[in-house]
Enzyme design. Sequence first.
Site, mmCIF file in Angstrom:
data_model
loop_
_atom_site.group_PDB
_atom_site.id
_atom_site.type_symbol
_atom_site.label_atom_id
_atom_site.label_comp_id
_atom_site.label_asym_id
_atom_site.label_seq_id
_atom_site.Cartn_x
_atom_site.Cartn_y
_atom_site.Cartn_z
ATOM 1 N N ASN A 601 -2.431 -5.509 -4.195
ATOM 2 C CA ASN A 601 -1.284 -6.115 -4.663
ATOM 3 C C ASN A 601 -2.038 -7.422 -5.402
ATOM 4 O O ASN A 601 -1.705 -7.612 -6.456
ATOM 5 C CB ASN A 601 -0.266 -6.470 -3.960
ATOM 6 C CG ASN A 601 0.756 -5.412 -3.738
ATOM 7 O OD1 ASN A 601 0.945 -4.436 -4.524
ATOM 8 N ND2 ASN A 601 1.615 -5.423 -2.669
ATOM 9 N N ASP A 610 2.655 -0.278 -6.370
ATOM 10 C CA ASP A 610 3.706 0.824 -6.592
ATOM 11 C C ASP A 610 3.311 2.191 -6.598
ATOM 12 O O ASP A 610 3.661 3.065 -6.094
ATOM 13 C CB ASP A 610 4.986 0.288 -7.259
ATOM 14 C CG ASP A 610 5.591 -0.959 -6.841
ATOM 15 O OD1 ASP A 610 5.366 -1.294 -5.906
ATOM 16 O OD2 ASP A 610 6.126 -1.300 -7.880
ATOM 17 N N GLU A 636 4.441 -1.287 3.533
ATOM 18 C CA GLU A 636 3.613 -0.331 3.298
ATOM 19 C C GLU A 636 3.386 0.476 4.466
ATOM 20 O O GLU A 636 2.430 1.590 4.823
ATOM 21 C CB GLU A 636 2.128 -0.906 2.844
ATOM 22 C CG GLU A 636 1.539 -1.877 3.928
ATOM 23 C CD GLU A 636 2.095 -3.265 4.043
ATOM 24 O OE1 GLU A 636 1.387 -3.956 4.591
ATOM 25 O OE2 GLU A 636 3.040 -3.526 3.117
#
Length: 712
Positions: A601, A610, A636
């Site tokens: 990220n 995503d 996650e």
Amino acid sequence: MKTVLLRACWAALLFLSGTLQAASLSPEEQAFIERHPTVTIAMMVKHPPFTIVGDGSGDGFEHDVLHLVASKTGLRFEKTFGTWGKSFRRFREGEVDVISSISYDKDRTAFTLFTEPYYELPIFVFVRDDFGDYSGISDLAGHRVGVIEGIFYVDDLEAAGGMDLRRYDTYQEMTRALVLGEIDALVQNLTNINEIIKRRAYTNIRIAGDLSLPGVSDEDLRFGITPDKPELRSIMQKGLDAITPAEWGTVTGRWLAVRGEGTRQERTAAIRLTDAERAYLDEAGHIDICIDPNWTPFERFDENGQHDGISADYFALFEQALGVDFRPLPVETWSESVEHLKAGDCDLFSLAMRTPERETYAEFTDSYIETPLVIATKADVAFIHGLDDLKGRTIAIPALYAFAELLRDDYPDLDLVEVTDIDAGLAMVRSGEVFGYIGTLATIGYKLQTEYSGELRITGDTGKSWDMGVAVREDRPVLHGIMQKAVASLTEEQRRDINNKWISIRYDQRVDYTLLWQVSAVFILLLLAGGLVYLKQVSLKRQLESAYRQTERLAVTDKLTGVYNRHRLDQALEEETHKAERYGDVFGVIILDIDLFKAINDRFGHRAGDIVLREFVELLRHNCRQTDILGRWGGEEFLIVAPHADKATLLTLAEKLRTAIEATTFRDVEQVTTSVGASVYQDGDNPDTLVKRADDALYEAKEKGRNAVAFR
């Protein structure tokens, strides 16, 4: 041996279909073949009718085209098989020389030399019967739409916006998801989906309309060649150009139902019988058979008392090939047929599924029809995720049907009520006497279209299919051998012709009512006021029903990834724990965590993160067993509830998932790994203690350095 002989015969037929015309190759091209006599080609594993993998090799339209190219150029092809995503990655990374079934896309020209198209396919939007009106791509806004991973028009669909695109590795998975309500529509070429509908006897799918997007026309199937081999591209194109019209007619006539003059073989494949088998038929004179008298479209007695339906057409082929008369015994119900076979009044069931109980009095051939088992309820019932959702509900099933025996053994908590046939079962659903009816998709779909439209609908999947062959009395071993040979002799063309007759894809029909409106204008004006009120009420009802169904789905589904959420996983853990406590069933759980996901990220952005989550989930879906329950545990982390899994099975599955993730190139971040923790149910466990052990194992895997599996 049978497969080899059929291919040899087919090769001969290709030769005889026209003058064998060799391609004219340049000295440079001939030198290339001398240096590279064999080239590697990646082909799809499930892409009917273009490529069909059966015995580890392959068959289908593209294989016949490759055979012709090889005969005209001298090339040899070493075939490898995989999903489209896997095959495309291998080609893009230079692991193979050629890929089949690739469509031209400008973004692919950097790593692909394209031949001219060898077939072009129109692209359509497919929906279920209950979808409603469709006038264009905008009608898919807010709906779940299935596409094949990596298909050339996926970016165009994303650009259109408003759709929740769900990606699938195979056409079969995607079509089944549409049939069972997991998606609302799919976009794909007509030939592939039509072939699957015929093979699987799906009856609740229709074509809503063609795909209309700027810059997207038909799906053009080509061969793609790596850019470091321009001579190979030229050779393959010359091979395609050398295929004569008669040869094209033969190949398309065999696989795509486009018949060239004189190319269709009407004769049934010869069946070689032993002297004992021929003597048996000669002495018998005819064979008495038992059928289900009310099982459309599979079989029935029509209004004249004649055997009708899919099985009737197959037995007509058997009669022609064997030279014997099959005579159906008149009955009123399937239960009567079962009793007649047991009593020795008939010699075989024309269509039946193997079960332990039936194996005590019958021997079974290989299956020649396969169809999923589904659940039908009233139209206002929300989607049912499996048989576990039916606990405490009364369910009708046909008496003495194979799946009734299997359901009683596997799901003793179900309240099953036996009925004489499908009409009795669906009538009980409509009246509210039972909650639902379990039967084959083909028969239920046929009945809902013709007799129960708008009242009942298919709301769930049992996760099971019905594979049916011929069942012969156990005291008729010679007849069993004969019927096994008859079933084995069936060709793909014969199967396709019969399925085309009974299971047809439907187009959304629109009628021009212009004249009617003109003649009835005054009458319509008088009714308009009341009609507007009624339409508002209907519209409100539909909106409420749609909102209710959407709420039901959202309650158990993770919005980003489309898999089950924590709430549904908690339910599954409770259900499996209950079965383990009561029946001694074994099961386990697996927890997976994407390694260093925060770094993904931070480096690539949350949108890329995503995408990684969605790709991660698709890999898990593809590699899990059909019975496994997959969901997002949080962030996650993903959890899998694995029924009927001991330690060895669980660790094998966990390692399979880990290696699949490690071996995959993700779209934006390329390399992703996962740490995996696993544990199996132990006496005295509750869901919390079981998940705690799996979670501890996960942290143990991380302490090992990540990208590892640990068990506790």
